[in-house]
Design an enzyme around this catalytic site. Structure first.
Site, mmCIF file in Angstrom:
data_model
loop_
_atom_site.group_PDB
_atom_site.id
_atom_site.type_symbol
_atom_site.label_atom_id
_atom_site.label_comp_id
_atom_site.label_asym_id
_atom_site.label_seq_id
_atom_site.Cartn_x
_atom_site.Cartn_y
_atom_site.Cartn_z
ATOM 1 N N SER A 197 -34.524 0.072 20.133
ATOM 2 C CA SER A 197 -33.467 0.169 21.132
ATOM 3 C C SER A 197 -33.241 -1.199 21.784
ATOM 4 O O SER A 197 -32.955 -2.171 21.085
ATOM 5 C CB SER A 197 -33.824 1.257 22.141
ATOM 6 O OG SER A 197 -32.689 1.666 22.860
ATOM 7 N N ASP B 52 -28.137 8.961 15.232
ATOM 8 C CA ASP B 52 -28.396 8.294 16.502
ATOM 9 C C ASP B 52 -27.058 8.107 17.210
ATOM 10 O O ASP B 52 -26.270 7.242 16.844
ATOM 11 C CB ASP B 52 -29.075 6.945 16.270
ATOM 12 C CG ASP B 52 -29.524 6.279 17.566
ATOM 13 O OD1 ASP B 52 -29.036 6.675 18.641
ATOM 14 O OD2 ASP B 52 -30.366 5.366 17.502
ATOM 15 N N HIS C 284 -32.385 9.185 18.152
ATOM 16 C CA HIS C 284 -32.873 7.865 18.570
ATOM 17 C C HIS C 284 -34.409 7.870 18.497
ATOM 18 O O HIS C 284 -35.090 7.929 19.520
ATOM 19 C CB HIS C 284 -32.376 7.606 19.991
ATOM 20 C CG HIS C 284 -32.411 6.180 20.431
ATOM 21 N ND1 HIS C 284 -31.802 5.150 19.751
ATOM 22 C CD2 HIS C 284 -32.998 5.595 21.513
ATOM 23 C CE1 HIS C 284 -31.980 4.018 20.396
ATOM 24 N NE2 HIS C 284 -32.721 4.250 21.456
#
Length: 643
Positions: free
Chosen positions: A199, A309, A340
């Site tokens: 991320s 995602d 995610h």
């Protein structure tokens, strides 16, 4: 911990630049600290418990908080006690803004400090696993977060240059200081570094690599952003208003007033009033940006992303991947079907071993064959992964499918004059795809007949419409849908995984920092349909992301845009659908325009990248007698299914 089968060859590495095959060591080998390699993998010969734990403050070339002093970036270091002038080791870096707020990993680990201010617990397994194998691991607090100076600016200059300064320090180009202000050099490292993270952490890896900094040998971005405009916009459609300043405030745990001016400037510059691209977003673009650019990348890239995602959407990796490929950057990719989620939590043992071999090759120079293996690992079912030489599948062909007035979708275009009309209303996707055989004023739906074979989509569909509006603009949504009951990865529940009580361990432990983490299982569910690809556009941005251009009411114009990419198998007997609608309430905070959208069906199509054994020709287009229902697609059976 994964084990290596058999003994094989053993190598001794006095430094990261010299590898000596066991059996013919130098005379002084016994006296020198060394790296041990078996079966193409470094071995855990250094004590984790005795490792050096220290912290330094690297001076960055930025003053983000405007206090007249350059920001100093907190760097927490763990390295083998033998590292130093006699044994220089490479470095694995996880730079993050989350070490003192949301934490890292599935178990949300935060930094824990000892009485001397050093880390007693490094989040994640990287330190436990790699330090015993001859690596240093650095946990870096992004500028403006945790114990670093400055103000975060969400992907901008401060974020990027803080991480770059750490690479520069490792290579003697930037100063660093201990807590008492004394200078400190990284005399224990080769200067060869990797950056890894999920991320925001992986985004920082992309950003620093795109500065072209020397010494960054490889990056492993997991579910990472490649351009922040794409993270908060889709062709002019705004996902969230004032998000960039909100995120900067979230990761900054200092008193809120300290960086208020920085956040106010972000709100003033983000063009939320138009949704347009501007210099604010160029600074935060790592593919073609003003600060960082993919053309500068010198590091190899091992990218991991998942096609469901919908936080960091999969176009981040697909566009980054395409740009890297165009420049011949050495690279590898995993493409999964979760939301995610880190690969440590969906393919753990394979992940740890693959990552180990990747770092050994790029940082220790081990010739273990990883770059001769297929470039892409792709998940095509909840329990099935395949390998192929690249991504998208090299055999994928963009097949044009045409919407028609009878609600079918097929190879032959609609007749002249056929059109479909709907209104731009704000609605969730469940409403858009419900009861597709029933006309609804807020959408137009088109569906094939039952597919006679499995069809694999691999890549990025393109929607190409000829349409007119009764107002200057409208938000458009296009959904590519698999209508058919099947057991799929349930990425909406727990992002696709459930954490269980049982643990396994990857690396060595201390009382304060163990190498053991809870296992996970994949969530699956039987579902009647799946939205496979999504795409959005504001019609006034159809020709330019930087300039709004209203479509004169009543005049036809061409609107062409990409959906999000995917890798997905439409099963035999299922139907493939295209749904056109207005403002997507699931992904945009914008209000609907209320515009009436009229689509010229004869001038419209969707291009779907399907894996075929050969290109479709006129004989296929004329094969109406072979159709088994409205819009059936007479595609040949692939010679090599799903590859």
């Amino acid at each position: 911990m994964p084990k290596t089968a058999g003994r094989g060859l053993v190598a001794v590495v006095p430094t990261a630049l010299a590898i000596v095959v066991a059996g013919i060591p130098p005379a002084h080998a016994a006296a020198e600290p060394s790296i041990k390699i078996e079966q193409g993998r470094t071995q855990p010969v250094f004590s984790y418990a005795d490792a050096v734990r220290e912290h330094v403050y690297v001076e960055a070339d930025v003053d983000s908080d405007g206090d007249g002093k350059k920001d100093r970036v907190r760097v927490d270091v763990i390295r083998p006690k033998e590292s130093g002038p006699r044994l220089k080791v490479p470095v694995i870096i996880d730079e993050s803004p989350y070490y003192d707020n949301s934490g890292r990993g599935n178990e949300a680990e935060r930094k824990v400090y000892d009485a001397a201010g050093n880390l007693a617990r490094f989040p994640l397994f990287y330190d436990n696993y790699f330090v015993p194998r001859g690596y240093a691991v650095l946990n870096v607090d992004m500028v403006g977060t945790t114990r670093s100076d400055g103000c975060p600016d969400t992907g901008g200059r401060a974020d990027v240059l803080g991480g770059k300064a750490v690479i520069d320090w490792l290579n003697g180009r930037a100063p660093a200081y201990r807590a008492d202000g004394t200078p400190v050099a990284a005399d224990w490292t080769t200067g060869q570094a990797a950056m890894i993270g999920k991320s925001y952490d992986g985004t920082l890896a992309n950003a620093v690599a795109a500065t072209g900094v020397e010494g960054l040998r490889t990056i492993v971005p997991i579910s990472a952003i490649s351009t922040w405009y794409r993270y908060q916009r889709s062709n002019g459609v705004i996902y969230n208003y004032d998000y960039m300043s909100w995120l900067a405030n979230y990761v900054d745990t200092d008193p809120e007033a300290k960086c208020a001016a920085v956040r106010a400037r972000m709100d003033a510059e983000d063009a939320d009033d138009t949704g347009n691209h501007n210099e604010f977003w160029r600074e935060r673009d790592y593919i073609a940006g003003s600060l960082a650019d993919v053309s500068k990348v010198k590091a190899s890239v091992f990218a991991i992303h998942t096609t469901n995602d919908l936080n960091v959407k999969p176009d981040h990796f697909s566009e980054w991947w395409k740009a890297l490929a165009a420049r011949g950057v050495p690279r590898k990719v995993w493409v999964g079907q979760y939301h995610h989620v880190d690969p440590f939590d969906f393919r753990r043992d394979v992940w740890v071993d693959t990552l180990h071999r990747w770092f050994d090759h790029w940082l220790h120079g081990v010739q273990n064959g990883i770059m001769r293996e297929p470039r892409a690992d792709v998940q095509v079912a909840p329990d099935r992964w395949i390998t192929q030489r690249d991504w998208p599948a090299p055999l994928a062909v963009k097949v044009p499918l045409h919407p028609r007035a009878d609600g079918s979708l097929g190879l032959l275009p609609a007749g002249g004059g056929a059109s479909a009309t709907y209104t731009d209303v704000r609605q969730p996707e469940d409403a858009m795809v419900a009861d597709v055989g029933t006309p609804k004023p807020g959408r137009a739906a088109f569906v094939t007949g039952e597919l006679p074979i499995d069809l694999r989509l691999s890549g990025t569909p393109v929607v190409d419409l000829r349409l007119k509006l009764d107002r200057p603009t409208a938000n458009l949504t296009a959904l590519l849908v698999d209508f058919g009951t099947d057991t799929r990865v349930d990425w909406r529940r727990g992002q696709g995984i459930t954490t269980i009580a049982e643990e396994d361990c990857h690396g060595e432990s201390t009382a304060a920092d163990d190498a053991c983490y809870k296992k996970t299982v994949t969530n699956v569910a039987e579902q009647p349909l799946e939205i496979v690809a999504r795409g959005w556009i504001d019609v006034q941005n159809r020709n330019s992301l930087t300039t709004s251009e209203p479509l004169p009411p009543g005049e036809y114009g061409r609107v062409r845009w990409q959906t999000l990419p995917h890798d997905y198998v439409f099963k035999k007997g299922h139907r493939l659908g295209l749904v056109l609608a207005g403002t997507d309430a699931n992904f945009s905070q914008e209000a609907a325009t209320g515009a009436q959208v009229t689509v010229d069906l004869a001038g419209s199509k969707v291009l779907v990248p399907l894996v075929l054994s050969r290109p479709l020709g006129q004989s296929d287009l004329k094969a109406k007698t072979e159709w088994r229902g409205p819009g059936f697609i007479p595609l040949p059976v692939p010679r090599v299914p799903f590859f």
